[in-house]
Enzyme design. Structure first.
Site, PDB file in Angstrom:
ATOM      1  N   GLU A   1      16.618   6.564 -10.539  1.00  0.00           N
ATOM      2  CA  GLU A   1      15.262   6.904 -11.015  1.00  0.00           C
ATOM      3  C   GLU A   1      15.315   7.112 -12.528  1.00  0.00           C
ATOM      4  O   GLU A   1      16.164   7.849 -13.037  1.00  0.00           O
ATOM      5  CB  GLU A   1      14.767   8.164 -10.281  1.00  0.00           C
TER       6      GLU A   1
ATOM      7  N   GLY B   1       7.043   0.129  -8.420  1.00  0.00           N
ATOM      8  CA  GLY B   1       5.590   0.210  -8.554  1.00  0.00           C
ATOM      9  C   GLY B   1       4.920  -1.034  -7.987  1.00  0.00           C
ATOM     10  O   GLY B   1       5.575  -1.900  -7.403  1.00  0.00           O
ATOM     11  N   ARG B   2       3.620  -1.096  -8.192  1.00  0.00           N
ATOM     12  CA  ARG B   2       2.817  -2.187  -7.633  1.00  0.00           C
ATOM     13  C   ARG B   2       1.970  -2.779  -8.748  1.00  0.00           C
ATOM     14  O   ARG B   2       1.708  -2.127  -9.746  1.00  0.00           O
ATOM     15  CB  ARG B   2       1.894  -1.655  -6.536  1.00  0.00           C
TER      16      ARG B   2
ATOM     17  N   GLY C   1      -5.303  -6.429   8.268  1.00  0.00           N
ATOM     18  CA  GLY C   1      -4.479  -5.214   8.260  1.00  0.00           C
ATOM     19  C   GLY C   1      -3.794  -5.032   6.914  1.00  0.00           C
ATOM     20  O   GLY C   1      -3.386  -3.929   6.561  1.00  0.00           O
TER      21      GLY C   1
ATOM     22  N   HIS D   1       1.275  29.264  19.007  1.00  0.00           N
ATOM     23  CA  HIS D   1       2.691  29.617  18.868  1.00  0.00           C
ATOM     24  C   HIS D   1       3.473  29.010  20.028  1.00  0.00           C
ATOM     25  O   HIS D   1       2.987  29.046  21.150  1.00  0.00           O
ATOM     26  CB  HIS D   1       2.831  31.137  18.888  1.00  0.00           C
TER      27      HIS D   1
ATOM     28  N   GLU E   1      -9.913 -13.067   4.493  1.00  0.00           N
ATOM     29  CA  GLU E   1      -8.526 -12.583   4.345  1.00  0.00           C
ATOM     30  C   GLU E   1      -7.602 -13.792   4.307  1.00  0.00           C
ATOM     31  O   GLU E   1      -7.671 -14.658   5.166  1.00  0.00           O
ATOM     32  CB  GLU E   1      -8.179 -11.653   5.518  1.00  0.00           C
TER      33      GLU E   1
ATOM     34  N   ALA F   1      -3.379   4.132   2.112  1.00  0.00           N
ATOM     35  CA  ALA F   1      -4.242   3.417   3.051  1.00  0.00           C
ATOM     36  C   ALA F   1      -5.487   4.223   3.423  1.00  0.00           C
ATOM     37  O   ALA F   1      -6.597   3.682   3.463  1.00  0.00           O
ATOM     38  CB  ALA F   1      -3.442   3.085   4.306  1.00  0.00           C
TER      39      ALA F   1
ATOM     40  N   GLY G   1      12.797   6.035  -7.644  1.00  0.00           N
ATOM     41  CA  GLY G   1      12.808   7.204  -6.753  1.00  0.00           C
ATOM     42  C   GLY G   1      11.415   7.745  -6.516  1.00  0.00           C
ATOM     43  O   GLY G   1      11.209   8.947  -6.398  1.00  0.00           O
ATOM     44  N   GLY G   2      10.430   6.829  -6.437  1.00  0.00           N
ATOM     45  CA  GLY G   2       9.061   7.231  -6.104  1.00  0.00           C
ATOM     46  C   GLY G   2       8.910   7.293  -4.584  1.00  0.00           C
ATOM     47  O   GLY G   2       9.900   7.346  -3.841  1.00  0.00           O
TER      48      GLY G   2
HETATM   49  P1  FAD Z   1      -4.032  -4.216   0.994  1.00  0.00           P
HETATM   50  O1  FAD Z   1      -3.603  -3.491   2.190  1.00  0.00           O
HETATM   51  O2  FAD Z   1      -2.979  -4.713   0.063  1.00  0.00           O
HETATM   52  O3  FAD Z   1      -4.941  -5.425   1.483  1.00  0.00           O
HETATM   53  C1  FAD Z   1      -5.426  -6.386   0.596  1.00  0.00           C
HETATM   54  C2  FAD Z   1      -5.631  -7.672   1.363  1.00  0.00           C
HETATM   55  O4  FAD Z   1      -6.338  -8.590   0.539  1.00  0.00           O
HETATM   56  C3  FAD Z   1      -4.325  -8.363   1.738  1.00  0.00           C
HETATM   57  O5  FAD Z   1      -4.281  -8.554   3.125  1.00  0.00           O
HETATM   58  C4  FAD Z   1      -4.374  -9.689   0.982  1.00  0.00           C
HETATM   59  O6  FAD Z   1      -3.792 -10.749   1.719  1.00  0.00           O
HETATM   60  C5  FAD Z   1      -5.886  -9.892   0.808  1.00  0.00           C
HETATM   61  N1  FAD Z   1      -6.231 -10.730  -0.334  1.00  0.00           N
HETATM   62  C6  FAD Z   1      -5.860 -10.599  -1.624  1.00  0.00           C
HETATM   63  N2  FAD Z   1      -6.410 -11.566  -2.383  1.00  0.00           N
HETATM   64  C7  FAD Z   1      -7.151 -12.333  -1.559  1.00  0.00           C
HETATM   65  C8  FAD Z   1      -7.957 -13.492  -1.746  1.00  0.00           C
HETATM   66  N3  FAD Z   1      -8.119 -14.050  -2.938  1.00  0.00           N
HETATM   67  N4  FAD Z   1      -8.561 -14.029  -0.674  1.00  0.00           N
HETATM   68  C9  FAD Z   1      -8.410 -13.473   0.558  1.00  0.00           C
HETATM   69  N5  FAD Z   1      -7.668 -12.389   0.792  1.00  0.00           N
HETATM   70  C10 FAD Z   1      -7.050 -11.812  -0.251  1.00  0.00           C
HETATM   71  N6  FAD Z   1      -0.110   4.226   2.534  1.00  0.00           N
HETATM   72  C11 FAD Z   1      -0.333   5.272   3.347  1.00  0.00           C
HETATM   73  O7  FAD Z   1      -1.429   5.818   3.347  1.00  0.00           O
HETATM   74  N7  FAD Z   1       0.635   5.730   4.198  1.00  0.00           N
HETATM   75  C12 FAD Z   1       1.869   5.178   4.244  1.00  0.00           C
HETATM   76  O8  FAD Z   1       2.716   5.611   5.022  1.00  0.00           O
HETATM   77  C13 FAD Z   1       2.138   4.072   3.386  1.00  0.00           C
HETATM   78  N8  FAD Z   1       3.341   3.482   3.407  1.00  0.00           N
HETATM   79  C14 FAD Z   1       3.568   2.399   2.606  1.00  0.00           C
HETATM   80  C15 FAD Z   1       4.824   1.809   2.626  1.00  0.00           C
HETATM   81  C16 FAD Z   1       5.080   0.716   1.829  1.00  0.00           C
HETATM   82  C17 FAD Z   1       6.440   0.064   1.866  1.00  0.00           C
HETATM   83  C18 FAD Z   1       4.044   0.180   1.014  1.00  0.00           C
HETATM   84  C19 FAD Z   1       4.285  -1.029   0.166  1.00  0.00           C
HETATM   85  C20 FAD Z   1       2.794   0.767   0.979  1.00  0.00           C
HETATM   86  C21 FAD Z   1       2.541   1.889   1.764  1.00  0.00           C
HETATM   87  N9  FAD Z   1       1.314   2.531   1.749  1.00  0.00           N
HETATM   88  C22 FAD Z   1       1.099   3.619   2.539  1.00  0.00           C
HETATM   89  C23 FAD Z   1       0.224   2.067   0.858  1.00  0.00           C
HETATM   90  C24 FAD Z   1      -0.800   1.250   1.632  1.00  0.00           C
HETATM   91  O9  FAD Z   1      -0.163   0.195   2.294  1.00  0.00           O
HETATM   92  C25 FAD Z   1      -1.840   0.721   0.666  1.00  0.00           C
HETATM   93  O10 FAD Z   1      -2.364   1.789  -0.091  1.00  0.00           O
HETATM   94  C26 FAD Z   1      -2.985   0.053   1.402  1.00  0.00           C
HETATM   95  O11 FAD Z   1      -2.523  -1.032   2.159  1.00  0.00           O
HETATM   96  C27 FAD Z   1      -4.050  -0.427   0.413  1.00  0.00           C
HETATM   97  O12 FAD Z   1      -5.077  -1.042   1.114  1.00  0.00           O
HETATM   98  P2  FAD Z   1      -5.998  -2.154   0.447  1.00  0.00           P
HETATM   99  O13 FAD Z   1      -6.952  -2.564   1.506  1.00  0.00           O
HETATM  100  O14 FAD Z   1      -6.500  -1.680  -0.832  1.00  0.00           O
HETATM  101  O15 FAD Z   1      -5.004  -3.359   0.090  1.00  0.00           O
END
Ligand code: FAD
Length: 481
Positions: free
Chosen positions: A202, A281-282, A37, A456, A32, A332, A180-181
């Site tokens: 949006e 978006g992402r 996290g 209830h 990481e 997540a 507005g997503g």
């Molecule tokens: P990530 O959590 O993005 O983890 C990827 C990791 O890979 C990162 O720590 C990064 O540093 C590491 N990495 C990348 N490239 C490299 C490399 N070359 N070498 C080493 N490490 C690397 N989801 C929910 O389910 N509930 C919610 O309430 C929610 N709220 C959100 C609110 C916001 C503002 C945002 C932006 C997202 C939210 N999400 C929510 C979405 C959720 O955060 C993501 O879907 C989730 O974190 C995706 O997990 P992942 O493990 O795929 O990626």
């Protein structure tokens, strides 16, 4: 000899894959580059929900007289204290994950990983050292990052990403949110409750334009957000942002993605704000990983392509989480579920991933949650369906809480009466959607839900009321809108 599994990326997809692979006996290394996290713990789910908890408390105190509370003065947020609490909650979670990894003897390396070729991953550590790790199986979980809008580039000061907002030590007086997503609407509700004047722009014709949410759910949410004083501009885009000394002037114009509505003026509009938050978006974190050295196929903006078993086009390499892109919800809990399946498959299982019952929770005020098929999705699959709604105000617990906005909607297959999907709007519905997920996953029928006795007075009673109503025998039924 146990298999060597290397997991690249320590978000909820990657660290959960590492845990499961270790539990199954593999020799696991988790790489990481930042903190364990990932987005979820540091820039997403957890920090936004810490802010939301405070925002909700403030809302509750604003309605204090109705709840029978005497309190002098106007409650207001102290953003410095709030950020300190956010850091504390994040740290507790992070420490917990690190302990679990260490107990399972997962080797955690901090550094940037890059594939060097078959069976080999290079890691650059923050101190500039390089390591080479051998792997039998590689699980890619590198996630996603906020997408930048070229006309409104992030500057980290006044034009912010969703990550920047989570570091604010001052609540802006006026905020404009582009998009507005899910993330845009969540941040809009939070910032409004924390004291900002909020505008949401949006480009499409509705807020929360997710395939799993029917347009009537979006309309209801738009109404609730407007009632809270959030200004919503649909079918509009930000044309430019100009510095006006005392603020940022944002010029809106009609969305080029949509046909103009007949008889509607297509004029531009100027709005003066202090901060602009871009939530459009992402994009994947997949460039620079060395995917080409193994022939890992990507699509679109660089999203990693996998088969049903979560395997990429390269032998021994699978991928999970946000890096797979928006063809499935970018959440997540889904990343973690995929992480477990990818780890099990890496160690010899043969599991296909089933996306039929993935719940989504949107932490707006009120909350939105859904699982399974929307009415439109079911129709597009040619299914013959029925649908019914039950209003939140018909539930005793909602009246007790003083939070009566919202509804529950069920979509079922005619004939079998099988529940295909549920959409919920109201207080704490993110807690109710788990039960609906079970119903969809297990192929339950309306009758199964109707006959399950619920405690209830609880909000969960809305599901029983809804299923009785859907079966034509409403008990406390108030007709839907
Ligand atoms: P990530 O959590 O993005 O983890 C990827 C990791 O890979 C990162 O720590 C990064 O540093 C590491 N990495 C990348 N490239 C490299 C490399 N070359 N070498 C080493 N490490 C690397 N989801 C929910 O389910 N509930 C919610 O309430 C929610 N709220 C959100 C609110 C916001 C503002 C945002 C932006 C997202 C939210 N999400 C929510 C979405 C959720 O955060 C993501 O879907 C989730 O974190 C995706 O997990 P992942 O493990 O795929 O990626």
């Amino acid at each position: 000899m146990s298999l060597k599994v290397v997991v690249l990326g320590g978000g909820p997809g990657g660290y959960v894959a590492a845990i499961r692979a270790a539990q199954l006996g593999a020799q696991v290394t988790l790489v990481e580059k930042e903190r364990i996290g990932g987005t979820c713990l540091h820039w997403g789910c957890i920090p936004t929900k810490v802010l939301k908890a405070t925002a909700e408390l403030l809302d509750a105190l604003r309605g204090k007289e109705e709840m029978g509370i005497e309190l002098e003065g106007t409650p207001k947020v102290n953003p410095v204290w709030l950020m300190a609490r956010k850091r504390k909650v994040v740290e507790i979670q992070e420490t917990g994950i690190l302990k679990i990894l260490s107990r399972l003897r997962v080797c955690h390396i901090q550094g940037v990983g890059r594939i060097l070729g078959p069976g080999l991953l290079g890691v650059e550590t923050p101190s500039g050292e390089s390591e080479r790790l051998e792997w039998d199986r590689l699980i890619l979980a590198t996630g996603s990052r906020p997408l930048c809008l070229p006309s409104v580039p992030f500057d980290g000061e006044r034009i912010l990403s969703s990550s920047d907002v989570l570091e604010l030590e001052e609540i802006p007086s006026r905020t404009l949110i582009v998009g507005g997503g899910v993330i845009g609407c969540e941040l809009a509700c939070i910032l409004k409750s924390l004291g900002s004047q909020v505008h949401v722009v949006e480009a499409l014709e509705r807020l929360l334009p997710l395939p799993a949410l029917d347009p009537d759910s979006s309309t209801l949410m738009e109404r609730e957000m407007r009632k809270r004083g959030i200004q919503v501009y649909l079918r509009q885009v930000v044309q430019r942002v100009q510095d006006q000394g005392g603020g940022l002037e944002v010029i809106l114009g009609p969305s080029p993605a949509l046909e103009p509505l007949p008889g509607r003026l297509q004029a531009s509009k100027a709005i003066l704000v202090d901060r602009v938050v871009v939530c459009v978006g992402r994009e994947p974190v997949s460039r620079g990983l060395g995917l080409e050295s193994l022939g890992v196929e990507v699509h679109g903006r660089g999203w990693i392509r996998v088969n049903q078993m979560l395997e990429t086009s390269a032998s021994g390499v699978s991928a999970v989480g946000d890096a797979l892109g928006p063809s499935r919800p970018m959440l997540a809990h889904l990343a973690s579920a995929e992480g477990m399946v990818a780890a099990e498959n890496a160690l010899g299982a043969n599991k296909g991933f089933n996306y039929e019952a993935v719940p989504s929770a949107i932490f707006t005020s009120p909350e939105v949650a859904c699982v399974g098929l929307s009415e439109l999705q079911a129709a597009s699959l040619g299914l013959e369906t029925g649908s019914e709604k039950f209003l939140m105000r018909g539930v005793g617990k909602a009246q007790i809480l003083g939070e009566i906005a919202g509804q529950a909607k069920v979509v079922w297959e005619k004939g079998t009466q099988r529940i295909l999907g549920v959409q919920l709007i109201g207080p704490m519905v993110s807690e109710l959607v788990g039960e609906c997920t079970l119903a969809v996953r297990m192929g339950m029928r309306l009758e199964d839900l109707a006959q399950s006795i619920h405690p209830h007075p609880t909000l969960s009673e809305i599901l029983v009321e809804l299923s009785h109503k859907a079966m034509g025998m409403p008990v406390h039924g108030i007709a839907g809108p």
